[in-house]
Design an enzyme around this catalytic site. Structure first.
Site, PDB file in Angstrom:
ATOM      1  N   PRO A 213     -18.043  11.646 -10.993  1.00 46.69           N
ATOM      2  CA  PRO A 213     -19.409  11.749 -11.506  1.00 46.69           C
ATOM      3  C   PRO A 213     -20.117  13.056 -11.136  1.00 46.69           C
ATOM      4  CG  PRO A 213     -19.074   9.669 -10.347  1.00 46.69           C
ATOM      5  CD  PRO A 213     -17.827  10.460 -10.168  1.00 46.69           C
ATOM      6  N   LYS A 214     -19.922  13.517  -9.926  1.00 52.71           N
ATOM      7  CA  LYS A 214     -20.629  14.715  -9.481  1.00 52.71           C
ATOM      8  C   LYS A 214     -20.148  15.969 -10.205  1.00 52.71           C
ATOM      9  CE  LYS A 214     -22.447  17.953  -6.767  1.00 52.71           C
ATOM     10  NZ  LYS A 214     -21.588  19.065  -7.146  1.00 52.71           N
TER      11      LYS A 214
END
Length: 274
Positions: A213-214
């Site tokens: 996600p990051k």
DNA sequence: TCCCAGGCTCTCT
DNA sequence: AGAGAGCATGGG
């Protein structure tokens, strides 16, 4: 803002919300270095030297064509940051971060370079990220005069983990290769996903091994133009816990990525409780 | 020396 | 779904 082309340079006069140093050194891009007040770096296969004097940003040795085709968009000069900051400041907790980091502009970077750079960024620190990217360009990019281009996914797709040992990128080498293979084959089409929703585009990026996600959100924000992407690193997680009860206020949602830049920049120098 | 870094994958509940 | 170990490397 007024742009003037003279003596081979581009002068951006009366520019608002453009702190050159903060913009180039806040951790969104990794190929810029300062030499006093003068900054130099490479983006989109072009070398650039620039500095801000009074309220004019000077792009040295830059043609009108390069400005129009590359740098105007790279430095996000069509966006009205004043309006966004005014809106953010309707929430008290954004006042200090905006006052401190309001000169940061989002750099609209090359999608592939952004993806690759933030794969390298994971569980890593900024000086070392810069070193790995420098070695990546020197070893696998193309030499053009006094600089190296960022290697293409095609150039990297044919390499092995052993080939990438010169980078000293550790466990990230296999992630770089998987990204290079999926992007060069078209399995992940970085241009096409610009047209998807933010959530759909994130889902595609996360098909790459080593992209969570990051890293996906950094790519969405800095490389694909999704200002609503909100990369959550260790700093932002602490800020969100301590100051926002886990959620961004409504005023920040459409510009979450820009708000994130201000919070990240502020938290790194002031600590995460404010 | 130790801790940590713009996290993610894999495994085990 | 959620927690935790392991990961390569080197800066501070």
């Amino acid at each position: 803002m007024k742009v003037i082309f003279k003596d081979g340079n581009t002068y951006i006069e009366d520019v608002e919300n453009f702190d050159v140093a903060a913009t180039l050194d806040c951790g969104q891009a990794f190929r810029w270095e300062a030499d006093g007040n003068l900054w130099h770096g490479v983006a989109f296969d072009r070398r650039l030297k620039l500095e801000k004097i009074d309220n004019t940003v000077i792009l040295y040795d830059t043609s009108e064509q390069d400005y129009n085709e590359i740098w105007h968009n790279y430095f996000d000069l069509d966006r009205n940051y004043g309006e966004i900051i005014d809106r953010l400041k309707t929430d008290e907790r954004f006042v200090e971060p905006c006052n401190y980091g309001g000169g940061i502009r989002l750099l609209n970077q090359s999608p592939w370079e952004t993806l690759c750079s933030f794969i390298i960024s994971q569980n890593n620190n900024i000086p070392r990220i810069k070193g790995i990217i420098d070695r990546l360009c020197r070893n696998f990019g193309e030499k053009q005069g006094d600089f190296y281009t960022f290697p293409t996914p095609y150039a990297l797709a044919e390499k092995s983990v052993e080939d990438l040992a010169v980078l000293r990128s550790g466990f990230r080498a296999k992630y770089i290769l998987d990204a290079a293979k999926k992007v060069s084959s078209g399995e992940v089409d970085l241009e096409a996903i610009k047209k998807l929703s933010c959530d759909e585009a994130r889902e595609v990026l996360m098909k790459i091994c080593g992209v969570g996600p990051k890293v996906a959100d950094c790519t969405l924000l800095f490389g694909l133009g999704f200002t609503e992407a909100f990369p959550k690193d260790v700093w932002i997680k602490r800020v969100m816990e301590h100051n926002f009860g886990g959620n961004l206020p409504e005023c920040a949602v459409p510009y979450a990525g820009i708000a994130q830049q201000y919070l990240f920049f502020y938290a790194r120098s002031h600590g995460d409780e404010f």
